[in-house]
Design a protein around this motif. Structure first.
Motif, mmCIF file in Angstrom:
data_model
loop_
_atom_site.group_PDB
_atom_site.id
_atom_site.type_symbol
_atom_site.label_atom_id
_atom_site.label_comp_id
_atom_site.label_asym_id
_atom_site.label_seq_id
_atom_site.Cartn_x
_atom_site.Cartn_y
_atom_site.Cartn_z
ATOM 1 N N LEU A 39 70.818 31.366 75.782
ATOM 2 C CA LEU A 39 72.266 31.321 75.980
ATOM 3 C C LEU A 39 72.799 29.947 76.398
ATOM 4 O O LEU A 39 73.806 29.494 75.836
ATOM 5 C CB LEU A 39 72.691 32.383 77.005
ATOM 6 C CG LEU A 39 74.193 32.461 77.292
ATOM 7 C CD1 LEU A 39 74.972 32.793 76.021
ATOM 8 C CD2 LEU A 39 74.485 33.488 78.383
ATOM 9 N N PRO A 40 72.192 29.246 77.376
ATOM 10 C CA PRO A 40 72.757 27.941 77.757
ATOM 11 C C PRO A 40 72.894 26.971 76.582
ATOM 12 O O PRO A 40 73.917 26.281 76.458
ATOM 13 C CB PRO A 40 71.739 27.415 78.791
ATOM 14 C CG PRO A 40 71.160 28.650 79.395
ATOM 15 C CD PRO A 40 71.065 29.624 78.254
ATOM 16 N N LEU A 41 71.890 26.938 75.687
ATOM 17 C CA LEU A 41 71.963 26.041 74.532
ATOM 18 C C LEU A 41 73.020 26.517 73.540
ATOM 19 O O LEU A 41 73.757 25.697 72.958
ATOM 20 C CB LEU A 41 70.600 25.979 73.834
ATOM 21 C CG LEU A 41 69.538 25.120 74.519
ATOM 22 C CD1 LEU A 41 68.219 25.228 73.761
ATOM 23 C CD2 LEU A 41 69.990 23.666 74.576
ATOM 24 N N MET A 42 73.119 27.814 73.344
ATOM 25 C CA MET A 42 74.114 28.333 72.407
ATOM 26 C C MET A 42 75.532 28.111 72.935
ATOM 27 O O MET A 42 76.466 27.925 72.157
ATOM 28 C CB MET A 42 73.848 29.813 72.123
ATOM 29 C CG MET A 42 72.545 30.055 71.369
ATOM 30 S SD MET A 42 72.341 31.765 70.764
ATOM 31 C CE MET A 42 72.171 32.663 72.310
ATOM 32 N N LEU A 43 75.689 28.130 74.261
ATOM 33 C CA LEU A 43 77.004 27.843 74.851
ATOM 34 C C LEU A 43 77.408 26.393 74.616
ATOM 35 O O LEU A 43 78.591 26.081 74.451
ATOM 36 C CB LEU A 43 76.977 28.145 76.354
ATOM 37 C CG LEU A 43 76.960 29.625 76.755
ATOM 38 C CD1 LEU A 43 76.730 29.765 78.255
ATOM 39 C CD2 LEU A 43 78.258 30.316 76.356
ATOM 40 N N GLU A 44 76.443 25.511 74.586
ATOM 41 C CA GLU A 44 76.729 24.094 74.336
ATOM 42 C C GLU A 44 77.139 23.846 72.892
ATOM 43 O O GLU A 44 77.951 22.965 72.610
ATOM 44 C CB GLU A 44 75.483 23.250 74.650
ATOM 45 C CG GLU A 44 75.138 23.147 76.131
ATOM 46 C CD GLU A 44 73.882 22.317 76.352
ATOM 47 O OE1 GLU A 44 73.387 21.719 75.364
ATOM 48 O OE2 GLU A 44 73.399 22.268 77.498
ATOM 49 N N ASP A 45 76.583 24.631 71.970
ATOM 50 C CA ASP A 45 76.677 24.301 70.558
ATOM 51 C C ASP A 45 77.593 25.223 69.749
ATOM 52 O O ASP A 45 78.184 24.801 68.759
ATOM 53 C CB ASP A 45 75.263 24.331 69.957
ATOM 54 C CG ASP A 45 75.208 23.732 68.579
ATOM 55 O OD1 ASP A 45 76.006 22.832 68.296
ATOM 56 O OD2 ASP A 45 74.362 24.166 67.780
ATOM 57 N N TYR A 46 77.697 26.489 70.150
ATOM 58 C CA TYR A 46 78.416 27.440 69.307
ATOM 59 C C TYR A 46 79.225 28.454 70.112
ATOM 60 O O TYR A 46 80.438 28.599 69.927
ATOM 61 C CB TYR A 46 77.411 28.143 68.375
ATOM 62 C CG TYR A 46 77.919 29.430 67.769
ATOM 63 C CD1 TYR A 46 79.147 29.490 67.111
ATOM 64 C CD2 TYR A 46 77.149 30.592 67.842
ATOM 65 C CE1 TYR A 46 79.605 30.684 66.555
ATOM 66 C CE2 TYR A 46 77.599 31.792 67.283
ATOM 67 C CZ TYR A 46 78.827 31.827 66.641
ATOM 68 O OH TYR A 46 79.277 33.004 66.099
ATOM 69 N N THR A 168 65.906 23.248 67.200
ATOM 70 C CA THR A 168 67.199 23.723 67.676
ATOM 71 C C THR A 168 67.078 25.190 68.077
ATOM 72 O O THR A 168 66.064 25.842 67.809
ATOM 73 C CB THR A 168 68.262 23.597 66.571
ATOM 74 O OG1 THR A 168 67.916 24.481 65.497
ATOM 75 C CG2 THR A 168 68.331 22.161 66.062
ATOM 76 N N TRP A 169 68.161 25.729 68.666
ATOM 77 C CA TRP A 169 68.115 27.151 69.018
ATOM 78 C C TRP A 169 68.047 28.022 67.775
ATOM 79 O O TRP A 169 67.429 29.087 67.786
ATOM 80 C CB TRP A 169 69.291 27.544 69.912
ATOM 81 C CG TRP A 169 70.667 27.280 69.391
ATOM 82 C CD1 TRP A 169 71.460 26.202 69.658
ATOM 83 C CD2 TRP A 169 71.431 28.130 68.513
ATOM 84 N NE1 TRP A 169 72.672 26.321 69.008
ATOM 85 C CE2 TRP A 169 72.685 27.501 68.313
ATOM 86 C CE3 TRP A 169 71.201 29.361 67.902
ATOM 87 C CZ2 TRP A 169 73.682 28.042 67.501
ATOM 88 C CZ3 TRP A 169 72.193 29.917 67.103
ATOM 89 C CH2 TRP A 169 73.410 29.255 66.903
ATOM 90 N N GLN A 170 68.643 27.563 66.662
ATOM 91 C CA GLN A 170 68.550 28.340 65.428
ATOM 92 C C GLN A 170 67.128 28.310 64.868
ATOM 93 O O GLN A 170 66.628 29.330 64.374
ATOM 94 C CB GLN A 170 69.545 27.823 64.388
ATOM 95 C CG GLN A 170 70.979 28.304 64.647
ATOM 96 C CD GLN A 170 71.921 27.995 63.500
ATOM 97 O OE1 GLN A 170 72.065 26.834 63.145
ATOM 98 N NE2 GLN A 170 72.572 28.997 62.955
ATOM 99 N N ASP A 171 66.470 27.147 64.932
ATOM 100 C CA ASP A 171 65.058 27.066 64.530
ATOM 101 C C ASP A 171 64.220 28.026 65.371
ATOM 102 O O ASP A 171 63.296 28.677 64.872
ATOM 103 C CB ASP A 171 64.521 25.644 64.719
ATOM 104 C CG ASP A 171 65.210 24.627 63.841
ATOM 105 O OD1 ASP A 171 65.678 25.012 62.754
ATOM 106 O OD2 ASP A 171 65.289 23.456 64.256
#
Length: 393
Positions: A39-46, A168-171
């Motif tokens: 979640l923290p990375l997804m909040l930064e990016d999307y 990345t978080w998607q990877d």
């Protein structure tokens, strides 16, 4: 060769428990809890915090619908089919997160992922219990539910390794999909039967006499526990990262949650057997309440790691404690009462992320969401104290 023979034996207790734990890692870890880890990375990016809360809410709504359905499925062959569908849905919905950032598709996938998780957790656990060859399966099922703790820890470790290699978080979602596909083959093979099992469906009437004042209070208390579980279960890494001086420590705290949850169910069930279920539920909820409040009063890393320990060490155990007590009070009619408890808990899970994002957006921090959550858990504790004094003495 002997170990391989055991691992491939569908009726060996070790292989059954291992398959159950692996299934939980996929259905609960990959399809649900690793979302919190990333979640923290997804909040930064999307993601926005509001949309993250909505996604959490619909995920639990999907889980609620699936868990209620599962309570009423009696045919063991149908359970096998639904369990496999749950694993497939867990994988496919994770693939959606890896391949698109379309809001509508994410909403749909999280609802379906919740349903799939229920099939794996509720139906899969029923298959494990059916197949285990023990006179008393309570301790063995405690081992099985340690898979919830493993689901958090192992999927978090996989995501950390992926991110450390620059993915990345998607990877990372792609890697988790691959992991889930490979490892899902084992529980599909083990948690099955060589031939169709003849089963007699038992139909239970809705018995209103089950809903005594004590049981009604228990149902409301379980609703407050559903709220107590969700907020940290959805936002904990970001809560920790938002504290001054603790940026980047959210992932470590979440890993601690998983490790703490591995043996908690076994410990709490043993304590309940010795000291009484209601007493131990109250103690566990008090401990959980303390863990909820720690991030609001301190940014000390050690105290907040303890917060993770208190959360991980209680939420799995509390589910087992409430459901076990419900089973004891059901008078041989578990479907209705466990369905009511499951629904109550699920409603709490759906509501909590929604009020959390409103408070987070309004105040700019997590404190008031945690205050309200702690207050709701306190209400549950207070109700159980009253019930204990009025109806159990």
């Amino acid at each position: 060769m002997k170990l391989l023979k055991i691992l491939l034996d569908k009726n060996h207790n070790f292989s059954i428990l291992l398959a159950g734990i692996i299934a939980l890692i996929i259905g609960v870890g990959v399809a649900r809890f690793v979302f919190t880890s990333l979640l923290p990375l997804m909040l930064e990016d999307y993601l926005t915090i509001t949309f993250a809360g909505v996604l959490a809410s619909v995920n639990f709504a999907g889980y609620l619908s699936g868990s209620i359905l599962a309570v009423f499925i009696k045919n063991i062959n149908t359970k096998v089919i639904l369990f496999r569908i749950g694993l497939i849905l867990s994988i496919l919905t994770t693939l959606v997160l890896a391949t698109t950032t379309n809001d509508t598709l994410w909403l749909i996938s999280r609802i379906i992922a919740g349903f799939g998780a229920a099939m794996v957790l509720v139906v899969g656990s029923a298959l494990v219990m059916t197949k285990l060859n023990f006179e008393d399966k309570t301790k063995a099922m405690g081992i099985h539910f340690s898979g919830i703790g493993f689901s958090i820890a192992i999927t978090d470790i996989i995501s950390k390794i992926s991110l450390n290699y620059g993915n990345t978080w998607q990877d990372t979602w792609f890697i988790l999909v691959f992991f889930a596909i490979v490892f899902s083959l084992y529980p599909v093979y083990i948690l099955s039967f060589d031939k169709k099992i003849k089963t007699t469906n038992t139909y239970y009437k809705f018995d209103t006499s089950l809903f005594t004042p004590f049981v009604l209070i228990l149902i409301v208390a379980y609703f407050t526990e559903g709220i107590g579980f969700v907020v940290q279960g959805t936002f904990l890494p970001d809560i920790i990262n938002s504290l001054k001086g603790l940026e980047g420590f959210g992932g470590l705290t979440w890993l601690v949650v998983g490790i703490s949850g591995i043996f908690s169910c076994i410990i709490w069930m043993r304590l309940a057997h010795k000291y009484g279920s209601v007493n131990i539920i109250i103690v566990a909820m008090i401990i959980q309440l303390i863990g909820i409040l720690i991030p609001t009063i301190s940014s000390n890393i050690y105290l907040n790691l303890i917060s993770g320990v208190l959360y991980g060490g209680t939420f799995v155990g509390l589910v087992a404690l409430f459901m076990n007590l419900g089973g004891k009070l059901s008078k041989g009619n578990p479907v209705v009462l466990m369905g009511a408890l499951t629904t109550s808990y699920g409603i709490g899970q759906v509501i909590a992320p929604l009020y959390s994002v409103v408070l987070i957006e309004h105040f700019g921090n997590y404190n008031y969401a945690l205050y309200l959550t702690a207050f709701m858990v306190f209400i549950g504790i207070l109700l159980l104290f009253i019930a204990k004094k009025c109806f159990l003495n």
